[in-house]
Enzyme design. Structure first.
Site, PDB file in Angstrom:
ATOM      1  N   PRO A 192      90.066  43.912 -20.352  1.00 17.00           N
ATOM      2  CG  PRO A 192      87.997  44.762 -21.038  1.00 17.00           C
ATOM      3  CD  PRO A 192      88.860  43.512 -20.757  1.00 17.00           C
ATOM      4  CD  GLU A 232     102.898  39.451   0.876  1.00 19.31           C
ATOM      5  OE1 GLU A 232     102.795  38.386   1.463  1.00 19.31           O
ATOM      6  OE2 GLU A 232     103.109  40.627   0.802  1.00 19.31           O
ATOM      7  CD  GLU A 257     106.363  37.454 -16.810  1.00 20.50           C
ATOM      8  OE1 GLU A 257     106.519  37.647 -15.578  1.00 20.50           O
ATOM      9  OE2 GLU A 257     106.722  38.049 -17.883  1.00 20.50           O
ATOM     10  N   GLY A 259     102.813  35.343 -13.098  1.00 23.65           N
ATOM     11  CA  GLY A 259     102.690  35.742 -14.757  1.00 23.65           C
ATOM     12  C   GLY A 259     102.922  37.124 -15.347  1.00 23.65           C
ATOM     13  CD  GLU A 272     105.600  37.433 -11.821  1.00 26.84           C
ATOM     14  OE1 GLU A 272     104.698  36.631 -11.076  1.00 26.84           O
ATOM     15  OE2 GLU A 272     105.385  38.248 -12.607  1.00 26.84           O
TER      16      GLU A 272
END
Length: 139
Positions: free
Chosen positions: A73, A108, A52, A36, A56
């Site tokens: 946060p 990885e 994403e 992500g 990835e």
């Protein structure tokens, strides 16, 4: 103070395992997480999750279904807000024979059981989602 930024991740499941990547960059650097990242302008959270995942891992997925959301946060050593993400986590469907290739900001990639995930350095949100999906009380 940073404003919340949209981010999304994708959960790909194969039996009793889910796909995780070890992140190269902050946040969660060197931790295992669902593929992500940050949303791009004009992109929906579901589109972010699919993009994403492909960037990835090389996996092209479909049918994203919102699974969980997190307000994340991050604070520096002095307690100041250093980043703030609103994360949308999606379950997705992918070809069960699709090869996984760690790319982009993933060092990885691999398939992990819940027991393995509990032993990995992973964000709380990842462990929580894995427990909901793979734990004994699943629906």
């Amino acid at each position: 103070m940073p404003l919340p930024q949209p981010a999304s991740s994708a959960i790909v499941r194969r039996g009793d395992r889910v796909l995780l990547v070890r992140r190269i960059n902050p946040p969660s650097q060197d931790m295992f997480a669902f593929p992500g990242g940050r949303g791009e302008p004009g992109e929906t959270p579901a589109e972010t999750a699919l993009r994403e995942l492909e960037e990835e891992t090389g996996i092209v997925a479909r049918n994203p279904q919102l699974f969980a959301t997190y307000d994340l946060p991050s604070r520096d050593a002095d307690g100041r807000l250093s980043s703030h993400f609103f994360l949308s986590v999606y379950t997705v469907e992918a070809d069960s024979a699709a090869d996984v290739l760690a790319a982009d900001d993933a060092a990885e990639a691999g398939w992990y059981t819940l027991a393995e995930i509990r032993r990995l350095p992973a964000p709380e949100s990842v462990v929580e989602c894995a427990e909901r999906l793979l734990g004994p009380l699943q629906c």
